[in-house]
Design a protein around this motif. Structure first.
Motif, PDB file in Angstrom:
ATOM      1  N   GLY A 180       0.794  -1.223   0.000  1.00  0.00           N
ATOM      2  CA  GLY A 180       0.000   0.000   0.000  1.00  0.00           C
ATOM      3  C   GLY A 180       0.828   1.276   0.000  1.00  0.00           C
ATOM      4  O   GLY A 180       1.878   1.360  -0.636  1.00  0.00           O
ATOM      5  N   GLU A 181       0.353   2.293   0.757  1.00  0.00           N
ATOM      6  CA  GLU A 181       0.985   3.615   0.749  1.00  0.00           C
ATOM      7  C   GLU A 181       2.434   3.572   1.221  1.00  0.00           C
ATOM      8  O   GLU A 181       3.292   4.269   0.664  1.00  0.00           O
ATOM      9  CB  GLU A 181       0.187   4.585   1.626  1.00  0.00           C
ATOM     10  CG  GLU A 181      -1.104   5.079   0.999  1.00  0.00           C
ATOM     11  CD  GLU A 181      -1.772   6.141   1.847  1.00  0.00           C
ATOM     12  OE1 GLU A 181      -1.436   6.255   3.055  1.00  0.00           O
ATOM     13  OE2 GLU A 181      -2.632   6.862   1.305  1.00  0.00           O
ATOM     14  N   ASN A 182       2.717   2.781   2.259  1.00  0.00           N
ATOM     15  CA  ASN A 182       4.086   2.711   2.758  1.00  0.00           C
ATOM     16  C   ASN A 182       5.037   2.134   1.714  1.00  0.00           C
ATOM     17  O   ASN A 182       6.181   2.581   1.576  1.00  0.00           O
ATOM     18  CB  ASN A 182       4.155   1.878   4.040  1.00  0.00           C
ATOM     19  CG  ASN A 182       3.740   2.668   5.270  1.00  0.00           C
ATOM     20  OD1 ASN A 182       3.745   3.898   5.251  1.00  0.00           O
ATOM     21  ND2 ASN A 182       3.364   1.974   6.327  1.00  0.00           N
ATOM     22  N   THR A 184       4.581   2.273  -1.581  1.00  0.00           N
ATOM     23  CA  THR A 184       4.704   3.275  -2.638  1.00  0.00           C
ATOM     24  C   THR A 184       5.702   4.357  -2.257  1.00  0.00           C
ATOM     25  O   THR A 184       6.561   4.750  -3.060  1.00  0.00           O
ATOM     26  CB  THR A 184       3.329   3.914  -2.934  1.00  0.00           C
ATOM     27  OG1 THR A 184       2.418   2.896  -3.340  1.00  0.00           O
ATOM     28  CG2 THR A 184       3.442   4.959  -4.028  1.00  0.00           C
ATOM     29  N   LEU A 185       5.610   4.823  -1.012  1.00  0.00           N
ATOM     30  CA  LEU A 185       6.535   5.856  -0.540  1.00  0.00           C
ATOM     31  C   LEU A 185       7.958   5.308  -0.469  1.00  0.00           C
ATOM     32  O   LEU A 185       8.916   6.005  -0.837  1.00  0.00           O
ATOM     33  CB  LEU A 185       6.092   6.383   0.823  1.00  0.00           C
ATOM     34  CG  LEU A 185       6.981   7.460   1.462  1.00  0.00           C
ATOM     35  CD1 LEU A 185       7.188   8.634   0.516  1.00  0.00           C
ATOM     36  CD2 LEU A 185       6.378   7.931   2.779  1.00  0.00           C
ATOM     37  N   THR A 188       9.444   5.289  -3.833  1.00  0.00           N
ATOM     38  CA  THR A 188       9.754   6.666  -4.230  1.00  0.00           C
ATOM     39  C   THR A 188      11.061   7.125  -3.597  1.00  0.00           C
ATOM     40  O   THR A 188      11.935   7.687  -4.269  1.00  0.00           O
ATOM     41  CB  THR A 188       8.614   7.623  -3.819  1.00  0.00           C
ATOM     42  OG1 THR A 188       7.417   7.231  -4.470  1.00  0.00           O
ATOM     43  CG2 THR A 188       8.941   9.057  -4.196  1.00  0.00           C
ATOM     44  N   ILE A 202       3.553  14.182   0.913  1.00  0.00           N
ATOM     45  CA  ILE A 202       2.744  13.297   1.750  1.00  0.00           C
ATOM     46  C   ILE A 202       2.218  14.097   2.935  1.00  0.00           C
ATOM     47  O   ILE A 202       2.761  15.152   3.282  1.00  0.00           O
ATOM     48  CB  ILE A 202       3.537  12.070   2.266  1.00  0.00           C
ATOM     49  CG1 ILE A 202       4.785  12.520   3.045  1.00  0.00           C
ATOM     50  CG2 ILE A 202       3.911  11.156   1.122  1.00  0.00           C
ATOM     51  CD1 ILE A 202       5.524  11.376   3.703  1.00  0.00           C
ATOM     52  N   GLN A 206       0.611   9.957   6.788  1.00  0.00           N
ATOM     53  CA  GLN A 206       1.465   9.085   5.978  1.00  0.00           C
ATOM     54  C   GLN A 206       2.902   9.114   6.481  1.00  0.00           C
ATOM     55  O   GLN A 206       3.591   8.085   6.523  1.00  0.00           O
ATOM     56  CB  GLN A 206       1.412   9.536   4.510  1.00  0.00           C
ATOM     57  CG  GLN A 206       0.082   9.299   3.833  1.00  0.00           C
ATOM     58  CD  GLN A 206       0.011   9.984   2.475  1.00  0.00           C
ATOM     59  OE1 GLN A 206       0.356  11.156   2.329  1.00  0.00           O
ATOM     60  NE2 GLN A 206      -0.442   9.248   1.467  1.00  0.00           N
ATOM     61  N   SER A 209       3.126   7.040   9.655  1.00  0.00           N
ATOM     62  CA  SER A 209       2.990   5.619   9.348  1.00  0.00           C
ATOM     63  C   SER A 209       4.284   5.062   8.773  1.00  0.00           C
ATOM     64  O   SER A 209       4.751   3.982   9.166  1.00  0.00           O
ATOM     65  CB  SER A 209       1.839   5.399   8.363  1.00  0.00           C
ATOM     66  OG  SER A 209       1.741   4.042   7.997  1.00  0.00           O
TER      67      SER A 209
END
Length: 239
Positions: A180-182, A184-185, A188, A202, A206, A209
């Motif tokens: 998920g978001e973690n 994706t970050l 990046t 962000i 976020q 987290s």
């Protein structure tokens, strides 16, 4: 023997009534602790205490004796004078937090010039910036390179990261799977330089987290690592 080295302050602790114990990461010797005797007794001693703010960058002449747990300092002066790191409340919060992480993480009493240079140059970068809210995330992620558990990038297109071995996977791997978001970050940041950080957008939730995830990653790979006591205050400052 007398030995000259650059050093970065990791922690300080008042000892007895008038003494100070300071832990530093030195360029020549790795982690070294020093005893400053009587610095709380006089004005001259008080001026010396001012050098030892967290993450200050110093030049030291050390009265070094092997097998002594607390070394003596013959002479000390600033190596780099920060313009904002200790004056800005947000940057000083970062300094407090990262100093605790580094004091908790760096244990080796041996030279590591690459690691010292990384900490030195990134702190100078932070001091010079006006946009730095994600600095600590990239700092901690890149720190894992020098500690030996940087995530393997070979399969970074996969949809999961296994925190236990730092490898990207095609399927979930228990409770230590990142997605998920973690994830994706993370992907990046793996491709981001400090100068490119301003393009990473962000929110505070976020950021917190991801920070919790990276601290868990440290905990899984460093047996002695503990969650920083300053984490709660740090998160409040950046919420």
């Amino acid at each position: 023997m007398l030995l000259s080295t650059n050093a970065i302050v990791l922690s300080k602790l008042k000892y007895r009534d008038n003494d100070l114990i300071v832990k530093c990461y030195t360029e020549q010797l790795g982690v070294v602790s020093f005893l400053l005797r009587g610095v709380f007794k006089s004005k001259k001693g008080s001026s010396k205490i001012a050098y030892f703010q967290l993450l200050s960058q110093l030049q030291m002449q050390i009265d070094y004796k092997e097998n002594r747990s607390l070394q003596g300092i013959k002479e000390v002066k600033l190596h780099h004078l920060y313009t904002s790191l200790h004056a800005n409340v947000y940057k000083s919060s970062i300094a407090l937090f990262l100093a605790e992480v580094l004091a908790n993480t760096l244990k080796e009493e041996e030279q590591n010039s690459n690691l010292f240079s990384y900490i030195e140059t990134t702190l100078l970068w932070l001091d010079a910036q006006t946009e730095y809210s994600n600095f600590h995330l990239l700092f901690l992620l890149n720190l894992t390179k020098y500690l030996g558990f940087y995530p393997e990038e070979i399969h970074s297109s996969y949809n999961y990261l296994n925190l236990l071995d730092g490898k990207f996977e095609t399927k979930q791997y228990g409770k230590y799977t990142v997605s998920g978001e973690n994830l994706t970050l993370l992907k990046t940041l793996l491709g981001t330089t400090f100068d490119g950080l301003s393009s990473v957008k962000i929110n505070a939730k976020q950021r917190q987290s991801f920070l919790s995830m990276i601290l868990l990653y440290f905990e899984l790979h460093l047996g002695s690592f503990k969650t920083p006591k300053s984490l709660q205050i740090f998160n409040q400052v950046f919420s």
